[in-house]
Design a protein around this motif. Structure first.
Motif, PDB file in Angstrom:
ATOM      1  N   HIS A 159       0.845  -1.183   0.000  1.00 19.49           N
ATOM      2  CA  HIS A 159       0.000   0.000   0.000  1.00 19.49           C
ATOM      3  C   HIS A 159       0.883   1.238   0.000  1.00 19.49           C
ATOM      4  O   HIS A 159       2.067   1.180   0.360  1.00 19.49           O
ATOM      5  CB  HIS A 159      -0.920   0.003   1.223  1.00 19.49           C
ATOM      6  CG  HIS A 159      -1.853  -1.159   1.292  1.00 19.49           C
ATOM      7  ND1 HIS A 159      -1.502  -2.358   1.859  1.00 19.49           N
ATOM      8  CD2 HIS A 159      -3.134  -1.299   0.867  1.00 19.49           C
ATOM      9  CE1 HIS A 159      -2.531  -3.200   1.776  1.00 19.49           C
ATOM     10  NE2 HIS A 159      -3.531  -2.580   1.185  1.00 19.49           N
ATOM     11  N   LEU A 160       0.294   2.373  -0.339  1.00 21.09           N
ATOM     12  CA  LEU A 160       1.048   3.620  -0.436  1.00 21.09           C
ATOM     13  C   LEU A 160       1.658   4.056   0.882  1.00 21.09           C
ATOM     14  O   LEU A 160       2.712   4.688   0.908  1.00 21.09           O
ATOM     15  CB  LEU A 160       0.147   4.745  -0.964  1.00 21.09           C
ATOM     16  CG  LEU A 160      -0.166   4.736  -2.456  1.00 21.09           C
ATOM     17  CD1 LEU A 160      -1.246   5.771  -2.777  1.00 21.09           C
ATOM     18  CD2 LEU A 160       1.097   5.024  -3.267  1.00 21.09           C
ATOM     19  N   LEU A 161       1.001   3.722   1.995  1.00 20.10           N
ATOM     20  CA  LEU A 161       1.454   4.221   3.289  1.00 20.10           C
ATOM     21  C   LEU A 161       1.900   3.116   4.236  1.00 20.10           C
ATOM     22  O   LEU A 161       1.896   3.300   5.455  1.00 20.10           O
ATOM     23  CB  LEU A 161       0.337   5.052   3.951  1.00 20.10           C
ATOM     24  CG  LEU A 161      -0.188   6.247   3.153  1.00 20.10           C
ATOM     25  CD1 LEU A 161      -1.214   7.019   3.990  1.00 20.10           C
ATOM     26  CD2 LEU A 161       0.939   7.170   2.711  1.00 20.10           C
ATOM     27  N   ASP A 162       2.303   1.991   3.708  1.00 21.10           N
ATOM     28  CA  ASP A 162       2.793   0.913   4.566  1.00 21.10           C
ATOM     29  C   ASP A 162       3.928   1.421   5.447  1.00 21.10           C
ATOM     30  O   ASP A 162       4.859   2.093   4.979  1.00 21.10           O
ATOM     31  CB  ASP A 162       3.295  -0.257   3.719  1.00 21.10           C
ATOM     32  CG  ASP A 162       2.160  -1.127   3.207  1.00 21.10           C
ATOM     33  OD1 ASP A 162       1.048  -1.037   3.755  1.00 21.10           O
ATOM     34  OD2 ASP A 162       2.376  -1.892   2.244  1.00 21.10           O
ATOM     35  N   ARG A 208      -9.794   7.104   7.682  1.00 20.19           N
ATOM     36  CA  ARG A 208     -10.095   5.807   7.065  1.00 20.19           C
ATOM     37  C   ARG A 208      -9.311   5.608   5.776  1.00 20.19           C
ATOM     38  O   ARG A 208      -8.854   4.494   5.486  1.00 20.19           O
ATOM     39  CB  ARG A 208     -11.600   5.690   6.825  1.00 20.19           C
ATOM     40  CG  ARG A 208     -12.421   5.680   8.102  1.00 20.19           C
ATOM     41  CD  ARG A 208     -13.884   5.424   7.861  1.00 20.19           C
ATOM     42  NE  ARG A 208     -14.132   4.048   7.438  1.00 20.19           N
ATOM     43  CZ  ARG A 208     -15.292   3.412   7.578  1.00 20.19           C
ATOM     44  NH1 ARG A 208     -16.307   4.024   8.154  1.00 20.19           N
ATOM     45  NH2 ARG A 208     -15.433   2.178   7.165  1.00 20.19           N
ATOM     46  N   ARG A 209      -9.120   6.683   5.015  1.00 18.26           N
ATOM     47  CA  ARG A 209      -8.387   6.558   3.746  1.00 18.26           C
ATOM     48  C   ARG A 209      -6.913   6.264   3.987  1.00 18.26           C
ATOM     49  O   ARG A 209      -6.316   5.426   3.306  1.00 18.26           O
ATOM     50  CB  ARG A 209      -8.534   7.855   2.932  1.00 18.26           C
ATOM     51  CG  ARG A 209      -8.038   7.718   1.493  1.00 18.26           C
ATOM     52  CD  ARG A 209      -9.001   6.857   0.692  1.00 18.26           C
ATOM     53  NE  ARG A 209      -8.574   6.703  -0.697  1.00 18.26           N
ATOM     54  CZ  ARG A 209      -7.821   5.685  -1.140  1.00 18.26           C
ATOM     55  NH1 ARG A 209      -7.415   4.752  -0.296  1.00 18.26           N
ATOM     56  NH2 ARG A 209      -7.484   5.607  -2.408  1.00 18.26           N
ATOM     57  N   LEU A 210      -6.317   6.955   4.956  1.00 22.07           N
ATOM     58  CA  LEU A 210      -4.914   6.705   5.258  1.00 22.07           C
ATOM     59  C   LEU A 210      -4.717   5.286   5.788  1.00 22.07           C
ATOM     60  O   LEU A 210      -3.753   4.603   5.435  1.00 22.07           O
ATOM     61  CB  LEU A 210      -4.401   7.724   6.270  1.00 22.07           C
ATOM     62  CG  LEU A 210      -4.445   9.207   5.871  1.00 22.07           C
ATOM     63  CD1 LEU A 210      -3.761  10.065   6.933  1.00 22.07           C
ATOM     64  CD2 LEU A 210      -3.837   9.453   4.500  1.00 22.07           C
ATOM     65  N   ALA A 211      -5.664   4.853   6.632  1.00 20.43           N
ATOM     66  CA  ALA A 211      -5.573   3.490   7.171  1.00 20.43           C
ATOM     67  C   ALA A 211      -5.724   2.455   6.072  1.00 20.43           C
ATOM     68  O   ALA A 211      -5.046   1.413   6.081  1.00 20.43           O
ATOM     69  CB  ALA A 211      -6.631   3.286   8.247  1.00 20.43           C
ATOM     70  N   ALA A 212      -6.610   2.722   5.110  1.00 24.01           N
ATOM     71  CA  ALA A 212      -6.823   1.780   4.009  1.00 24.01           C
ATOM     72  C   ALA A 212      -5.560   1.598   3.175  1.00 24.01           C
ATOM     73  O   ALA A 212      -5.381   0.563   2.520  1.00 24.01           O
ATOM     74  CB  ALA A 212      -7.969   2.259   3.121  1.00 24.01           C
ATOM     75  N   GLU A 213      -4.685   2.608   3.205  1.00 24.09           N
ATOM     76  CA  GLU A 213      -3.432   2.517   2.451  1.00 24.09           C
ATOM     77  C   GLU A 213      -2.265   2.098   3.330  1.00 24.09           C
ATOM     78  O   GLU A 213      -1.105   2.292   2.976  1.00 24.09           O
ATOM     79  CB  GLU A 213      -3.135   3.840   1.760  1.00 24.09           C
ATOM     80  CG  GLU A 213      -3.986   4.086   0.526  1.00 24.09           C
ATOM     81  CD  GLU A 213      -3.740   3.058  -0.585  1.00 24.09           C
ATOM     82  OE1 GLU A 213      -2.617   2.513  -0.655  1.00 24.09           O
ATOM     83  OE2 GLU A 213      -4.663   2.818  -1.377  1.00 24.09           O
ATOM     84  N   GLY A 214      -2.572   1.536   4.511  1.00 24.83           N
ATOM     85  CA  GLY A 214      -1.547   0.883   5.300  1.00 24.83           C
ATOM     86  C   GLY A 214      -1.050   1.611   6.523  1.00 24.83           C
ATOM     87  O   GLY A 214      -0.245   1.057   7.292  1.00 24.83           O
TER      88      GLY A 214
END
Length: 253
Positions: A3-6, A25-31
């Motif tokens: 993901h982008l933010l792993d 929620r969006r940041l979490a969805a990207e890790g």
């Protein structure tokens, strides 16, 4: 699956409301692991944290109108998310409607302290942690198109948001050498429950003015924040990303 933010840890202030909730929620969805800040709406913030799940979201509480509380919230978020912070989203704000004639200095300060001084204090605290980590980080302020297009009854709000945009540019200049990028997202009119019923004329005017023909959604703002937080924007700092469906492009004459 990557993901982008792993591997990232983010603090989102004002995360119990519509825009803040969508960003978290969006940041979490990207890790990312996410700390959700709230002032009083603890139940709403906990509900969002539970929806994110997998132990990747925690809730921190505090009144960001107080400088010391800003520093405490940032430190607590980092401590409870593995001891580090790589991203801060300054979203907490108030938007009262009050005519400028008759506005008191106390009225003015109440908006400026929440919308601007908290941005200064949280940014300073987060940047200190990011510098110590030596890996840099990102800081994104939620500003507004009212920073350049004031509305009646919003003199204090518009002035504070204009200052938020300039703060990001100044912070980008001073924190850039430490690998810290600072940007703003300036939303236009974002839809929320009951808005069409409480302000039908305003919604109609907006839809007619917007080239896209619609109001924004919290997810539109969250996507912009994700971009600026991610490595996709690694060479972008000191920038104001306007998310308004094209309203700012419309002639005013």
């Amino acid at each position: 699956m990557t993901h982008l933010l792993d591997g990232q840890t983010a603090l989102v202030t004002g995360a119990s409301g519509g825009i803040g909730r969508a960003i978290a929620r969006r940041l979490a969805a990207e890790g990312a692991a996410v700390a959700l800040h709230c002032r009083t709406a603890v139940a709403a913030a906990r509900e969002t944290a539970a929806a994110i799940g997998d132990g990747r979201a925690i809730v921190v509480q505090g009144d960001l109108g107080d400088e010391r509380t800003c520093h405490r919230v940032v430190r607590e978020a980092a401590d409870r998310c593995g001891g580090r912070l790589t991203a801060l989203v300054n979203n907490a704000a108030v938007q009262p409607v009050q005519p400028l004639p008759g506005m008191t200095a106390a009225d003015w300060r109440a908006v400026v302290d929440t919308n601007l001084t908290s941005v200064f204090a949280c940014t300073q605290a987060a940047a200190e942690l990011m510098r110590a980590q030596s890996a840099g980080g990102t800081i994104t302020h939620i500003a507004s198109i009212e920073a350049t297009h004031p509305a009646p009854g919003h003199a204090h709000y518009s002035a504070a948001k204009a200052a938020v945009v300039m703060h990001a540019r100044a912070a980008a200049l001073e924190y850039g050498p430490f690998g810290i990028r600072v940007n703003t997202v300036s939303p236009g009119l974002i839809d929320r429950e009951g808005l069409s019923e409480s302000w039908p004329e305003g919604v109609r005017r907006w839809q007619e003015a917007a080239p896209t023909g619609r109001l924004g959604s919290p997810e539109d703002v969250a996507n912009a924040v994700l971009f600026l937080t991610s490595p996709l924007a690694s060479w972008i700092t000191g920038h104001d990303l306007v998310v308004d469906g094209g309203v700012s492009a419309r002639p005013t004459w």
